[in-house]
Design a protein around this motif. Structure first.
Motif, PDB file in Angstrom:
ATOM      1  N   ALA A  92       0.828  -1.206   0.000  1.00  0.00           N
ATOM      2  CA  ALA A  92       0.000   0.000   0.000  1.00  0.00           C
ATOM      3  C   ALA A  92       0.864   1.258   0.000  1.00  0.00           C
ATOM      4  N   LYS A  93       0.381   2.287  -0.665  1.00  0.00           N
ATOM      5  CA  LYS A  93       1.042   3.592  -0.637  1.00  0.00           C
ATOM      6  C   LYS A  93       0.567   4.309   0.617  1.00  0.00           C
ATOM      7  N   LEU A  94       1.490   4.628   1.497  1.00  0.00           N
ATOM      8  CA  LEU A  94       1.129   5.302   2.738  1.00  0.00           C
ATOM      9  C   LEU A  94       1.069   6.807   2.528  1.00  0.00           C
ATOM     10  N   ILE A  95       0.043   7.426   3.089  1.00  0.00           N
ATOM     11  CA  ILE A  95      -0.149   8.869   3.016  1.00  0.00           C
ATOM     12  C   ILE A  95      -0.511   9.354   4.409  1.00  0.00           C
ATOM     13  N   PHE A  96       0.176  10.381   4.877  1.00  0.00           N
ATOM     14  CA  PHE A  96      -0.139  10.992   6.164  1.00  0.00           C
ATOM     15  C   PHE A  96      -0.960  12.239   5.907  1.00  0.00           C
ATOM     16  N   VAL A  97      -2.108  12.320   6.545  1.00  0.00           N
ATOM     17  CA  VAL A  97      -2.988  13.478   6.399  1.00  0.00           C
ATOM     18  C   VAL A  97      -3.111  14.139   7.766  1.00  0.00           C
ATOM     19  N   SER A  98      -2.707  15.384   7.849  1.00  0.00           N
ATOM     20  CA  SER A  98      -2.714  16.075   9.138  1.00  0.00           C
ATOM     21  C   SER A  98      -4.004  16.871   9.327  1.00  0.00           C
ATOM     22  N   THR A  99      -5.059  16.166   9.630  1.00  0.00           N
ATOM     23  CA  THR A  99      -6.347  16.813   9.871  1.00  0.00           C
ATOM     24  C   THR A  99      -6.826  16.507  11.282  1.00  0.00           C
ATOM     25  N   THR A 100      -5.928  16.609  12.233  1.00  0.00           N
ATOM     26  CA  THR A 100      -6.248  16.292  13.615  1.00  0.00           C
ATOM     27  C   THR A 100      -7.292  17.260  14.151  1.00  0.00           C
ATOM     28  N   TYR A 101      -8.328  16.710  14.738  1.00  0.00           N
ATOM     29  CA  TYR A 101      -9.389  17.518  15.334  1.00  0.00           C
ATOM     30  C   TYR A 101      -9.473  17.204  16.815  1.00  0.00           C
ATOM     31  N   ASN A 156       1.532  16.876  15.171  1.00  0.00           N
ATOM     32  CA  ASN A 156       1.640  16.799  13.716  1.00  0.00           C
ATOM     33  C   ASN A 156       3.073  17.017  13.246  1.00  0.00           C
ATOM     34  N   GLU A 157       3.815  17.923  13.879  1.00  0.00           N
ATOM     35  CA  GLU A 157       5.199  18.167  13.477  1.00  0.00           C
ATOM     36  C   GLU A 157       6.069  16.934  13.726  1.00  0.00           C
ATOM     37  N   VAL A 158       5.864  16.275  14.841  1.00  0.00           N
ATOM     38  CA  VAL A 158       6.612  15.045  15.123  1.00  0.00           C
ATOM     39  C   VAL A 158       6.255  13.980  14.091  1.00  0.00           C
ATOM     40  N   ALA A 159       4.971  13.832  13.822  1.00  0.00           N
ATOM     41  CA  ALA A 159       4.530  12.832  12.848  1.00  0.00           C
ATOM     42  C   ALA A 159       5.096  13.137  11.458  1.00  0.00           C
ATOM     43  N   LYS A 160       5.085  14.397  11.064  1.00  0.00           N
ATOM     44  CA  LYS A 160       5.620  14.771   9.749  1.00  0.00           C
ATOM     45  C   LYS A 160       7.100  14.422   9.636  1.00  0.00           C
ATOM     46  N   LYS A 161       7.859  14.663  10.697  1.00  0.00           N
ATOM     47  CA  LYS A 161       9.284  14.327  10.688  1.00  0.00           C
ATOM     48  C   LYS A 161       9.477  12.828  10.458  1.00  0.00           C
ATOM     49  N   ILE A 220       3.068  13.381   2.584  1.00  0.00           N
ATOM     50  CA  ILE A 220       2.381  14.170   3.609  1.00  0.00           C
ATOM     51  C   ILE A 220       1.397  15.090   2.894  1.00  0.00           C
ATOM     52  N   TRP A 221       0.145  14.974   3.284  1.00  0.00           N
ATOM     53  CA  TRP A 221      -0.915  15.778   2.694  1.00  0.00           C
ATOM     54  C   TRP A 221      -1.530  16.618   3.802  1.00  0.00           C
TER      55      TRP A 221
END
Length: 72
Positions: A29-38, A55-60, A69-70
């Motif tokens: 699978a192609k992994l995609i991180f989406v930073s839409t934390t609510y 989100n910054e830690v996750a993006k790193k 990263i989307w």
């Protein structure tokens, strides 16, 4: 009432890398991180001001693992 944190940022760091490793090993699978934390207002153990920190830690970690990263 004292503030209670349910999930510390160090816990997130500890768990994200092994989860990525397992997914990559078992899937094509192609992994995609989406930073839409609510975080709802007054949510017990969660704080709106922490969203960017997490989100910054996750993006790193996503960058380290060449995961797209989307962001909204």
């Amino acid at each position: 009432m004292p503030e209670i944190v349910l999930f510390w940022i160090n816990d997130a760091i500890f768990w994200i890398r092994p989860i990525i490793k397992i997914i990559k090993k078992k899937s094509d699978a192609k992994l995609i991180f989406v930073s839409t934390t609510y975080v709802p207002e007054k949510e017990l153990g969660r704080f709106q001001e922490d969203v960017n920190k997490y989100n910054e830690v996750a993006k790193k970690i996503m960058k380290e693992n060449n995961i797209l990263i989307w962001s909204w």
